[in-house]
Design a protein around this motif. Structure first.
Motif, PDB file in Angstrom:
ATOM      1  N   UNK A 151      41.930  29.946  48.389  1.00 29.07           N
ATOM      2  CA  UNK A 151      42.487  29.761  47.049  1.00 29.07           C
ATOM      3  C   UNK A 151      41.733  30.625  46.040  1.00 29.07           C
ATOM      4  N   UNK A 152      42.133  30.532  44.783  1.00 32.32           N
ATOM      5  CA  UNK A 152      41.441  31.252  43.709  1.00 32.32           C
ATOM      6  C   UNK A 152      40.211  30.477  43.261  1.00 32.32           C
ATOM      7  N   UNK A 153      39.096  31.162  43.124  1.00 29.97           N
ATOM      8  CA  UNK A 153      37.982  30.634  42.347  1.00 29.97           C
ATOM      9  C   UNK A 153      38.180  31.062  40.898  1.00 29.97           C
ATOM     10  N   UNK A 154      38.559  32.322  40.737  1.00 28.48           N
ATOM     11  CA  UNK A 154      38.935  32.846  39.427  1.00 28.48           C
ATOM     12  C   UNK A 154      40.275  33.537  39.596  1.00 28.48           C
ATOM     13  N   UNK A 155      41.312  33.007  38.957  1.00 27.88           N
ATOM     14  CA  UNK A 155      42.641  33.601  39.060  1.00 27.88           C
ATOM     15  C   UNK A 155      42.742  34.818  38.148  1.00 27.88           C
ATOM     16  N   UNK A 156      43.748  35.640  38.370  1.00 28.21           N
ATOM     17  CA  UNK A 156      43.962  36.798  37.514  1.00 28.21           C
ATOM     18  C   UNK A 156      44.251  36.377  36.082  1.00 28.21           C
ATOM     19  N   UNK A 157      45.004  35.292  35.957  1.00 27.57           N
ATOM     20  CA  UNK A 157      45.342  34.807  34.611  1.00 27.57           C
ATOM     21  C   UNK A 157      44.093  34.354  33.866  1.00 27.57           C
TER      22      UNK A 157
END
Length: 295
Positions: free
Chosen positions: A103-109
């Protein structure tokens, strides 16, 4: 219809100077070819040293009869074959062990709050057991004081001379020493091709499966092999609690790779094998990108 490419080029050298060419024509295999492929070919074919920036200009695809082997057909003396399964979120590698969470730890958004306008990144987070996907076992996996991943030398993981042993799973599951007799084994990575990888990610994959017997493990140790790989769920028979093949091989510091795939693409000999995990301290197994280099 045969296709050819016509183009101009400019090549700069990192130590100064450069060369140019106009209206070059070369045969290509498909309908198009990338600028990068052309650049790489020019530098290699002209045996240029210190080549830096390469510009491909005025590229045009022509319909003309081929005059030589197309440049983007792989005709060299070697190629790479990927022998690893893809690891994805929710994949079950071994029944009873949890699937990986990717999963994302830090998403692009979310990253847009931290960087300048138009700049974004993704930082992923992976939670998984080390026995996931195509993975390597080293002695610490079986023995408390055995070598862990950080202590295994790269010479035992990379560019090992390889040999494939073919065993049709429709004929037998128990792979004994007889399958390895009369083969050149010493100092090699011995890869056992059974075809069991065809059942990857299905319920049948986890059922009774092809495996080595203890006498096979002992024979391989006597022959001085470096690594043994197999394209099934386990190198041992998993119907009981004992693991004699792991016990013998890892006790002799012979590495193991399980869950291989695509072994049907390899010749029996004439390739090298690599399977490199990260250099973890205190871990005895970890996923690898296993590959063969065919000569």
């Amino acid at each position: 219809m045969d296709k050819r490419v016509q183009f101009d080029f400019e090549i700069e050298f990192t130590n100064g100077g450069g060369i140019q060419g106009q209206d070059f024509r070369l045969d290509i295999a498909g309908d198009d070819i990338s600028d990068q492929e052309l650049a790489d070919y020019l530098v290699s074919d002209m045996r240029l040293l210190m080549a830096g920036k390469v510009k491909i200009l005025n590229k045009t695809i022509l319909i003309e009869q081929h005059k030589r082997t197309p440049i983007n057909i792989q005709t060299g003396t070697e190629r790479l074959v990927d022998l690893s399964h893809t690891i994805e979120h929710g994949l079950v590698t071994y029944k009873g062990l949890p699937a990986p969470i990717i999963c994302d730890y830090l998403s692009r958004e979310e990253s847009q709050k931290q960087y300048a306008s138009g700049t974004q990144f993704q930082i992923g987070k992976i939670e998984m057991v080390t026995n996931t996907g195509t993975y390597l076992d080293c002695p610490f996996h079986r023995y408390e004081h055995g070598k862990d991943l950080s202590e295994v030398g790269v010479e035992r993981l990379a560019d090992l001379e390889g040999i494939v042993i073919r065993v049709d799973h429709r004929e037998t599951f128990a792979i004994n020493a007889d399958f390895f007799r009369g083969k050149e084994l010493r100092e090699r990575a011995v890869l056992v091709h059974t075809g069991w990888d065809n059942y990857w990610n299905t319920e049948q994959y986890f059922e009774h499966h092809p495996h080595l017997t203890e006498d096979a493990a002992l024979y391989l140790i006597e022959c001085g092999v470096k690594l043994v790989g197999i394209d099934s769920v386990n190198i041992d028979d998993t119907r009981g609690g004992e693991r004699p093949v792991h016990t013998q091989l890892l006790g002799a510091e012979v590495l193991i790779v399980e869950h291989l795939c695509n072994l049907q693409q390899l010749p029996d000999e004439g390739f090298t094998f690599s399977a490199l995990p990260p250099k973890f301290k205190g871990a005895g197994t970890f996923p690898v990108r296993a590959l063969a280099r065919l000569r």
